[in-house]
Design a protein around this motif. Structure first.
Motif, short mmCIF file in Angstrom:
data_model
loop_
_atom_site.label_atom_id
_atom_site.label_comp_id
_atom_site.label_asym_id
_atom_site.label_seq_id
_atom_site.Cartn_x
_atom_site.Cartn_y
_atom_site.Cartn_z
N GLU A 4 -21.02 22.09 84.00
CA GLU A 4 -20.97 20.89 84.85
C GLU A 4 -21.81 19.77 84.23
OE1 GLU A 4 -22.55 21.58 88.76
OE2 GLU A 4 -22.15 19.54 89.40
N VAL A 5 -21.27 18.57 84.21
CA VAL A 5 -22.02 17.42 83.73
C VAL A 5 -22.94 16.96 84.84
CG1 VAL A 5 -21.89 15.04 82.91
CG2 VAL A 5 -20.19 16.70 82.16
N MET A 6 -24.24 17.01 84.56
CA MET A 6 -25.24 16.59 85.54
C MET A 6 -25.44 15.09 85.51
SD MET A 6 -28.00 19.54 84.50
CE MET A 6 -29.31 18.38 84.70
N GLY A 7 -25.48 14.57 84.30
CA GLY A 7 -25.75 13.16 84.12
C GLY A 7 -26.03 12.86 82.67
N TYR A 8 -26.59 11.69 82.43
CA TYR A 8 -26.81 11.21 81.07
C TYR A 8 -28.24 10.72 80.92
CZ TYR A 8 -21.78 11.37 81.25
OH TYR A 8 -20.50 11.80 81.42
N HIS A 23 -24.40 11.80 87.05
CA HIS A 23 -22.94 11.78 87.06
C HIS A 23 -22.47 11.87 88.51
CE1 HIS A 23 -18.76 12.88 86.42
NE2 HIS A 23 -18.91 12.30 85.25
N ALA A 24 -21.52 11.04 88.89
CA ALA A 24 -21.05 10.95 90.27
C ALA A 24 -20.51 12.28 90.81
CB ALA A 24 -19.97 9.88 90.39
N ALA A 25 -19.94 13.10 89.96
CA ALA A 25 -19.33 14.35 90.41
C ALA A 25 -20.30 15.53 90.40
CB ALA A 25 -18.12 14.68 89.55
N ALA A 26 -21.54 15.31 89.98
CA ALA A 26 -22.49 16.42 89.90
C ALA A 26 -22.87 16.90 91.29
CB ALA A 26 -23.74 15.97 89.15
N SER A 27 -22.99 18.20 91.42
CA SER A 27 -23.39 18.80 92.69
C SER A 27 -24.85 18.47 92.98
CB SER A 27 -23.21 20.31 92.62
OG SER A 27 -24.15 20.86 91.71
N PRO A 28 -25.26 18.57 94.24
CA PRO A 28 -26.67 18.36 94.56
C PRO A 28 -27.59 19.30 93.78
CG PRO A 28 -25.37 18.29 96.57
CD PRO A 28 -24.45 18.74 95.46
N ALA A 29 -27.18 20.53 93.60
CA ALA A 29 -28.00 21.47 92.82
C ALA A 29 -28.17 20.99 91.38
CB ALA A 29 -27.38 22.86 92.85
N ALA A 30 -27.10 20.48 90.80
CA ALA A 30 -27.18 19.96 89.43
C ALA A 30 -28.07 18.73 89.38
CB ALA A 30 -25.78 19.63 88.91
N SER A 78 -24.02 -0.57 76.35
CA SER A 78 -24.99 -1.11 77.30
C SER A 78 -25.28 -0.07 78.38
CB SER A 78 -24.44 -2.37 77.97
OG SER A 78 -23.33 -2.03 78.80
N LEU A 79 -26.33 -0.31 79.13
CA LEU A 79 -26.64 0.57 80.26
C LEU A 79 -25.54 0.48 81.31
CD1 LEU A 79 -28.52 2.58 81.56
CD2 LEU A 79 -29.90 0.66 82.41
N ALA A 80 -24.96 -0.70 81.48
CA ALA A 80 -23.86 -0.86 82.44
C ALA A 80 -22.67 0.01 82.04
CB ALA A 80 -23.44 -2.33 82.53
N ALA A 81 -22.38 0.09 80.74
CA ALA A 81 -21.27 0.94 80.27
C ALA A 81 -21.57 2.41 80.52
CB ALA A 81 -21.01 0.70 78.78
N LEU A 82 -22.83 2.80 80.35
CA LEU A 82 -23.22 4.18 80.63
C LEU A 82 -23.07 4.49 82.11
CD1 LEU A 82 -24.44 6.89 79.77
CD2 LEU A 82 -26.69 5.85 80.12
N LYS A 83 -23.49 3.57 82.96
CA LYS A 83 -23.36 3.78 84.41
C LYS A 83 -21.88 3.88 84.80
CE LYS A 83 -27.76 1.81 85.76
NZ LYS A 83 -28.46 0.75 86.48
N ALA A 84 -21.02 3.12 84.15
CA ALA A 84 -19.58 3.21 84.42
C ALA A 84 -19.04 4.57 84.00
CB ALA A 84 -18.83 2.09 83.70
N LEU A 85 -19.50 5.09 82.85
CA LEU A 85 -19.10 6.42 82.39
C LEU A 85 -19.51 7.47 83.42
CD1 LEU A 85 -18.07 8.40 80.17
CD2 LEU A 85 -20.41 8.38 79.28
#
Length: 104
Positions: A4-8, A23-30, A78-85
């Protein structure tokens, strides 16, 4: 969940910036696992070391439930591009449990 992708994790030595973009789809545990990685970033900041040094250490750090994926270090425009990812439902291939784009 395994894989699972937790984030970046992002770092930028020029701006002495580092942080976590969940990452928007990461579970609360992640999401909770991010605290371990954020402690490493804060420790390096406290010691006056560059953010990229923290990222290098993270790549070699063992954690039983999460990791920075080797080979996932990329550059984001950019950080904005990372947040979009991070808002995408399915991350790009090559990213994993905790990827590490580096915004300029």
């Amino acid at each position: 969940t395994v894989g699972e992708v937790m984030g970046y994790i992002y770092v930028n030595d020029e701006d002495d910036a580092a942080g976590w973009c969940p990452h928007a789809a990461a579970s609360p545990a992640a999401q909770n696992l991010a605290a371990f990685w954020l402690r490493i970033l804060r420790d390096f900041k406290k010691r006056g070391l560059p953010p990229s040094a923290a990222l290098t250490e993270m790549l070699g750090t063992i954690h039983p439930d999460s990791r920075v994926v080797p080979g996932s270090h990329t550059t984001s425009p950019s950080l904005a591009a990372l947040k979009a990812l991070a808002q995408q439902a399915i991350p790009d291939a090559g990213h994993g449990t905790s990827a590490s784009p580096k915004p300029k």
